[in-house]
Design a protein around this motif. Structure first.
Motif, PDB file in Angstrom:
ATOM      1  N   THR A   7       0.839  -1.201   0.000  1.00  0.00           N
ATOM      2  CA  THR A   7       0.000   0.000   0.000  1.00  0.00           C
ATOM      3  C   THR A   7       0.873   1.249   0.000  1.00  0.00           C
ATOM      4  O   THR A   7       0.623   2.196  -0.760  1.00  0.00           O
ATOM      5  CB  THR A   7      -0.939   0.011   1.212  1.00  0.00           C
ATOM      6  OG1 THR A   7      -1.756  -1.168   1.170  1.00  0.00           O
ATOM      7  CG2 THR A   7      -1.818   1.236   1.219  1.00  0.00           C
ATOM      8  N   VAL A   8       1.901   1.257   0.830  1.00  0.00           N
ATOM      9  CA  VAL A   8       2.820   2.402   0.872  1.00  0.00           C
ATOM     10  C   VAL A   8       3.530   2.566  -0.467  1.00  0.00           C
ATOM     11  O   VAL A   8       3.665   3.683  -0.978  1.00  0.00           O
ATOM     12  CB  VAL A   8       3.836   2.244   2.032  1.00  0.00           C
ATOM     13  CG1 VAL A   8       4.954   3.264   1.928  1.00  0.00           C
ATOM     14  CG2 VAL A   8       3.133   2.358   3.374  1.00  0.00           C
ATOM     15  N   VAL A   9       3.965   1.470  -1.058  1.00  0.00           N
ATOM     16  CA  VAL A   9       4.644   1.533  -2.351  1.00  0.00           C
ATOM     17  C   VAL A   9       3.706   2.080  -3.426  1.00  0.00           C
ATOM     18  O   VAL A   9       4.096   2.953  -4.211  1.00  0.00           O
ATOM     19  CB  VAL A   9       5.204   0.146  -2.761  1.00  0.00           C
ATOM     20  CG1 VAL A   9       5.649   0.130  -4.212  1.00  0.00           C
ATOM     21  CG2 VAL A   9       6.356  -0.244  -1.853  1.00  0.00           C
ATOM     22  N   CYS A  10       2.456   1.621  -3.443  1.00  0.00           N
ATOM     23  CA  CYS A  10       1.503   2.095  -4.457  1.00  0.00           C
ATOM     24  C   CYS A  10       1.225   3.587  -4.304  1.00  0.00           C
ATOM     25  O   CYS A  10       1.243   4.333  -5.293  1.00  0.00           O
ATOM     26  CB  CYS A  10       0.204   1.306  -4.361  1.00  0.00           C
ATOM     27  SG  CYS A  10       0.357  -0.380  -4.966  1.00  0.00           S
ATOM     28  N   PHE A  11       0.955   4.042  -3.077  1.00  0.00           N
ATOM     29  CA  PHE A  11       0.704   5.467  -2.869  1.00  0.00           C
ATOM     30  C   PHE A  11       1.945   6.303  -3.212  1.00  0.00           C
ATOM     31  O   PHE A  11       1.827   7.400  -3.758  1.00  0.00           O
ATOM     32  CB  PHE A  11       0.273   5.757  -1.429  1.00  0.00           C
ATOM     33  CG  PHE A  11      -1.182   5.484  -1.184  1.00  0.00           C
ATOM     34  CD1 PHE A  11      -2.162   6.053  -1.976  1.00  0.00           C
ATOM     35  CD2 PHE A  11      -1.574   4.658  -0.151  1.00  0.00           C
ATOM     36  CE1 PHE A  11      -3.504   5.809  -1.752  1.00  0.00           C
ATOM     37  CE2 PHE A  11      -2.915   4.402   0.087  1.00  0.00           C
ATOM     38  CZ  PHE A  11      -3.883   4.969  -0.717  1.00  0.00           C
ATOM     39  N   THR A  12       3.116   5.789  -2.892  1.00  0.00           N
ATOM     40  CA  THR A  12       4.348   6.514  -3.181  1.00  0.00           C
ATOM     41  C   THR A  12       4.553   6.659  -4.687  1.00  0.00           C
ATOM     42  O   THR A  12       4.863   7.749  -5.179  1.00  0.00           O
ATOM     43  CB  THR A  12       5.548   5.797  -2.538  1.00  0.00           C
ATOM     44  OG1 THR A  12       5.336   5.721  -1.131  1.00  0.00           O
ATOM     45  CG2 THR A  12       6.845   6.537  -2.809  1.00  0.00           C
ATOM     46  N   LEU A  13       4.382   5.571  -5.412  1.00  0.00           N
ATOM     47  CA  LEU A  13       4.553   5.632  -6.866  1.00  0.00           C
ATOM     48  C   LEU A  13       3.486   6.497  -7.526  1.00  0.00           C
ATOM     49  O   LEU A  13       3.772   7.246  -8.461  1.00  0.00           O
ATOM     50  CB  LEU A  13       4.534   4.220  -7.460  1.00  0.00           C
ATOM     51  CG  LEU A  13       5.718   3.331  -7.086  1.00  0.00           C
ATOM     52  CD1 LEU A  13       5.532   1.936  -7.673  1.00  0.00           C
ATOM     53  CD2 LEU A  13       7.023   3.945  -7.551  1.00  0.00           C
ATOM     54  N   LEU A  14       2.258   6.417  -7.029  1.00  0.00           N
ATOM     55  CA  LEU A  14       1.180   7.236  -7.572  1.00  0.00           C
ATOM     56  C   LEU A  14       1.454   8.725  -7.363  1.00  0.00           C
ATOM     57  O   LEU A  14       1.328   9.531  -8.287  1.00  0.00           O
ATOM     58  CB  LEU A  14      -0.149   6.848  -6.930  1.00  0.00           C
ATOM     59  CG  LEU A  14      -1.386   7.592  -7.416  1.00  0.00           C
ATOM     60  CD1 LEU A  14      -1.673   7.223  -8.871  1.00  0.00           C
ATOM     61  CD2 LEU A  14      -2.567   7.252  -6.540  1.00  0.00           C
ATOM     62  N   SER A  15       1.859   9.083  -6.162  1.00  0.00           N
ATOM     63  CA  SER A  15       2.131  10.497  -5.886  1.00  0.00           C
ATOM     64  C   SER A  15       3.399  10.966  -6.601  1.00  0.00           C
ATOM     65  O   SER A  15       3.470  12.114  -7.053  1.00  0.00           O
ATOM     66  CB  SER A  15       2.244  10.743  -4.380  1.00  0.00           C
ATOM     67  OG  SER A  15       3.325  10.029  -3.836  1.00  0.00           O
ATOM     68  N   GLY A  16       4.383  10.108  -6.739  1.00  0.00           N
ATOM     69  CA  GLY A  16       5.584  10.466  -7.486  1.00  0.00           C
ATOM     70  C   GLY A  16       5.284  10.681  -8.950  1.00  0.00           C
ATOM     71  O   GLY A  16       5.784  11.630  -9.571  1.00  0.00           O
ATOM     72  N   GLY A  17       4.453   9.814  -9.516  1.00  0.00           N
ATOM     73  CA  GLY A  17       4.061   9.979 -10.912  1.00  0.00           C
ATOM     74  C   GLY A  17       3.267  11.260 -11.133  1.00  0.00           C
ATOM     75  O   GLY A  17       3.469  11.972 -12.127  1.00  0.00           O
TER      76      GLY A  17
END
Length: 77
Positions: free
Chosen positions: A16-26
């Motif tokens: 979940t942390v990885v998904c939110f991080t990648l989404l916000s980074g993108g």
């Protein structure tokens, strides 16, 4: 050497942390390519950038906590 076990709860939190991080980074990268941002878009960019930075810290923190467990298991042997 004992096989290292990762609990399902840890996996859910980590991914979940990885998904939110990648989404916000993108989103940060996408917004940074725009020429003129409205004040609302600027706020969204700042929030995404902050979420990206916090997410990277959280990922390293979660991995660090598992590394500590791994080293403690080796000391017990």
């Amino acid at each position: 050497m004992n096989p290292f076990k990762i609990t399902p709860a840890f996996q859910q939190v980590f991914f979940t942390v990885v998904c939110f991080t990648l989404l916000s980074g993108g989103a940060s990268i996408w917004l940074s390519t725009k020429d003129n941002l409205s004040p609302q878009q600027t706020r969204v960019f700042e929030n995404c950038n902050t979420t990206w930075n916090m997410g990277i810290g959280a990922i390293f923190g979660l991995l660090g906590s598992k590394a500590t467990d791994l080293f403690q298991a080796e000391e017990d042997e």
